[in-house]
Design a protein around this motif. Sequence first.
Motif, PDB file in Angstrom:
ATOM      1  N   MET A   1       0.842  -1.208   0.000  1.00 19.10           N
ATOM      2  CA  MET A   1       0.000   0.000   0.000  1.00 19.10           C
ATOM      3  C   MET A   1       0.873   1.253   0.000  1.00 19.10           C
ATOM      4  SD  MET A   1      -2.922   1.071   2.784  1.00 19.10           S
ATOM      5  CE  MET A   1      -3.750   2.626   2.665  1.00 19.10           C
ATOM      6  N   MET A   2       1.422   1.631   1.188  1.00 14.31           N
ATOM      7  CA  MET A   2       2.287   2.796   1.277  1.00 14.31           C
ATOM      8  C   MET A   2       3.729   2.312   1.209  1.00 14.31           C
ATOM      9  SD  MET A   2      -0.155   4.773   1.517  1.00 14.31           S
ATOM     10  CE  MET A   2      -1.885   4.558   1.887  1.00 14.31           C
ATOM     11  N   ASN A   3       4.389   2.518   0.063  1.00 15.74           N
ATOM     12  CA  ASN A   3       5.715   1.972  -0.138  1.00 15.74           C
ATOM     13  C   ASN A   3       5.716   0.453   0.081  1.00 15.74           C
ATOM     14  OD1 ASN A   3       6.804   4.541  -0.631  1.00 15.74           O
ATOM     15  ND2 ASN A   3       7.034   4.903   1.557  1.00 15.74           N
ATOM     16  N   ASP A   4       4.599  -0.185  -0.269  1.00 14.61           N
ATOM     17  CA  ASP A   4       4.428  -1.632  -0.139  1.00 14.61           C
ATOM     18  C   ASP A   4       4.463  -2.106   1.310  1.00 14.61           C
ATOM     19  OD1 ASP A   4       4.225  -1.930  -2.918  1.00 14.61           O
ATOM     20  OD2 ASP A   4       6.403  -1.978  -3.123  1.00 14.61           O
ATOM     21  N   LYS A   5       4.335  -1.214   2.260  1.00 11.14           N
ATOM     22  CA  LYS A   5       4.292  -1.616   3.665  1.00 11.14           C
ATOM     23  C   LYS A   5       2.863  -1.988   4.047  1.00 11.14           C
ATOM     24  CE  LYS A   5       6.565   0.420   6.881  1.00 11.14           C
ATOM     25  NZ  LYS A   5       7.179   1.375   7.816  1.00 11.14           N
ATOM     26  N   LEU A   6       2.725  -3.025   4.861  1.00 11.50           N
ATOM     27  CA  LEU A   6       1.408  -3.421   5.344  1.00 11.50           C
ATOM     28  C   LEU A   6       1.114  -2.837   6.717  1.00 11.50           C
ATOM     29  CD1 LEU A   6       1.427  -7.186   4.277  1.00 11.50           C
ATOM     30  CD2 LEU A   6       0.316  -5.267   3.114  1.00 11.50           C
ATOM     31  N   ASN A   7       2.178  -2.581   7.492  1.00 13.38           N
ATOM     32  CA  ASN A   7       2.033  -2.072   8.849  1.00 13.38           C
ATOM     33  C   ASN A   7       3.077  -1.000   9.118  1.00 13.38           C
ATOM     34  OD1 ASN A   7      -0.025  -4.064   9.967  1.00 13.38           O
ATOM     35  ND2 ASN A   7       1.585  -5.474   9.300  1.00 13.38           N
ATOM     36  N   PHE A   8       2.887  -0.287  10.215  1.00  8.57           N
ATOM     37  CA  PHE A   8       3.867   0.716  10.637  1.00  8.57           C
ATOM     38  C   PHE A   8       3.974   0.695  12.158  1.00  8.57           C
ATOM     39  CE2 PHE A   8      -0.261   2.779  10.442  1.00  8.57           C
ATOM     40  CZ  PHE A   8      -0.316   3.542  11.588  1.00  8.57           C
ATOM     41  N   LYS A   9       5.086   1.206  12.662  1.00  7.79           N
ATOM     42  CA  LYS A   9       5.321   1.223  14.105  1.00  7.79           C
ATOM     43  C   LYS A   9       4.658   2.428  14.753  1.00  7.79           C
ATOM     44  CE  LYS A   9       9.767  -1.199  14.034  1.00  7.79           C
ATOM     45  NZ  LYS A   9      11.220  -1.092  14.349  1.00  7.79           N
ATOM     46  N   ALA A  10       4.126   2.201  15.952  1.00  3.93           N
ATOM     47  CA  ALA A  10       3.503   3.283  16.711  1.00  3.93           C
ATOM     48  C   ALA A  10       3.682   3.013  18.200  1.00  3.93           C
ATOM     49  CB  ALA A  10       2.018   3.397  16.379  1.00  3.93           C
ATOM     50  N   PHE A  11       3.768   4.091  18.966  1.00  3.33           N
ATOM     51  CA  PHE A  11       3.829   4.005  20.429  1.00  3.33           C
ATOM     52  C   PHE A  11       2.396   3.963  20.936  1.00  3.33           C
ATOM     53  CE2 PHE A  11       3.862   6.143  24.601  1.00  3.33           C
ATOM     54  CZ  PHE A  11       4.871   5.447  25.255  1.00  3.33           C
ATOM     55  N   ARG A  12       1.962   2.793  21.420  1.00  3.45           N
ATOM     56  CA  ARG A  12       0.572   2.596  21.808  1.00  3.45           C
ATOM     57  C   ARG A  12       0.427   2.535  23.323  1.00  3.45           C
ATOM     58  NH1 ARG A  12      -3.411   3.630  18.412  1.00  3.45           N
ATOM     59  NH2 ARG A  12      -4.705   1.824  18.973  1.00  3.45           N
ATOM     60  N   VAL A  13      -0.578   3.237  23.806  1.00 11.76           N
ATOM     61  CA  VAL A  13      -0.924   3.213  25.228  1.00 11.76           C
ATOM     62  C   VAL A  13      -2.218   2.416  25.363  1.00 11.76           C
ATOM     63  CG1 VAL A  13      -1.432   4.580  27.281  1.00 11.76           C
ATOM     64  CG2 VAL A  13       0.146   5.480  25.541  1.00 11.76           C
ATOM     65  N   GLU A  14      -2.195   1.405  26.249  1.00  9.76           N
ATOM     66  CA  GLU A  14      -3.349   0.529  26.401  1.00  9.76           C
ATOM     67  C   GLU A  14      -3.838   0.530  27.840  1.00  9.76           C
ATOM     68  OE1 GLU A  14      -1.954  -3.216  24.910  1.00  9.76           O
ATOM     69  OE2 GLU A  14      -2.294  -2.629  22.816  1.00  9.76           O
ATOM     70  N   GLU A  15      -5.133   0.262  28.003  1.00  8.34           N
ATOM     71  CA  GLU A  15      -5.761   0.234  29.328  1.00  8.34           C
ATOM     72  C   GLU A  15      -6.343  -1.154  29.585  1.00  8.34           C
ATOM     73  OE1 GLU A  15      -9.290   2.549  31.850  1.00  8.34           O
ATOM     74  OE2 GLU A  15      -9.129   2.811  29.674  1.00  8.34           O
ATOM     75  N   GLU A  16      -6.032  -1.687  30.758  1.00 11.50           N
ATOM     76  CA  GLU A  16      -6.616  -2.960  31.172  1.00 11.50           C
ATOM     77  C   GLU A  16      -6.871  -2.910  32.669  1.00 11.50           C
ATOM     78  OE1 GLU A  16      -5.781  -7.788  30.991  1.00 11.50           O
ATOM     79  OE2 GLU A  16      -4.393  -6.386  30.041  1.00 11.50           O
TER      80      GLU A  16
END
Length: 332
Positions: free
Chosen positions: A1-16
């Motif tokens: 898709m974007m430069n043939d990348k399917l995923n990208f890195k991100a800093f994710r904050v999660e709640e549990e």
Amino acid sequence: MMNDKLNFKAFRVEEENEKFSSAIKEMPFTELEQGEVLVKVYYSSLNYKDALSASGNKGVTRNYPHTPGIDAVGTIVSSTSNKFNNDEAVIVTSYDLGMNTDGGFAEYVKVPENWVVKLPKGLSMKEAMIIGTAGLTAGMSVLRLVETVKPADGTIVVSGATGGVGSVTVMILNKLGYKVAAITGKETEKQYLLDLGADEVILRKDFEALQNKPLLKPLFAGGIDTVGGIILENMIKSTNPLGVVTACGNAASIKLELTVFPFILRGVSLIGIDSQNYPMKYREQVWNKLADDWKFDNLEANSTTISLDELSEKLSLMLAGKLKGRTVLKLV
């Protein structure tokens, strides 16, 4: 898709179970809606709102998982907008970015076209993020103050001077020829503030300890406050007749306990600065000034550059009040 990348890195904050954690995750691309652009992020920067969002502050971010980052700069890689073209360098700051919309702590960010500003000539991407929302807020504050107060009128007092907004404010005012009194709670940072361009440094505890009177001795031609509370109160009460004070923060307090005397006996003006929804016309004006006649030589010296792996630690330090100047996140 974007430069043939399917995923990208991100800093994710999660709640549990009402507990929050953060990690670098792989995220999928999603389709653009009409009027949106996808930006490949080269740099972001750290702001206090980002630290609050990353810590699970529901007053900033309502729903998790979430990617903070209220600043981003990069190039457009896909667009459904008529305003911007692919490969165009752009800045995205404020609005809802990084608050309830995934933000700049990621390799890519998808945003509405109305949040985007073209990167001005005269600014590199890194310089734009050293400035960031903090510098933009500083520029908005200075823009309103200099409409009325001139360098010959006297000293401008700046609070929170070692922080992002305060430090950039000191540098802009110095560049424009104003004398600056910098307020800080950090006794060890006097030389740092003098190096930025302050003419004098006032310790926060001393400024807060001024007598609790409706009016104080006039000391300043104007002021730029970033913290609120008693600092803002004393700033207003010690401003010269017809002086101007701007207010953009509330870290110390949301309350303001004043009489009307500074306003009706001295004609002092208090101007609020809303950087989040500042009109695009004036936003572009400030960015262009920051890239041209307001640009300062020691911009890089006021910054630290980090990677995604260092982000969590730096956000914790920011919450603890242990960062100074600007911290820039490098993603490319």
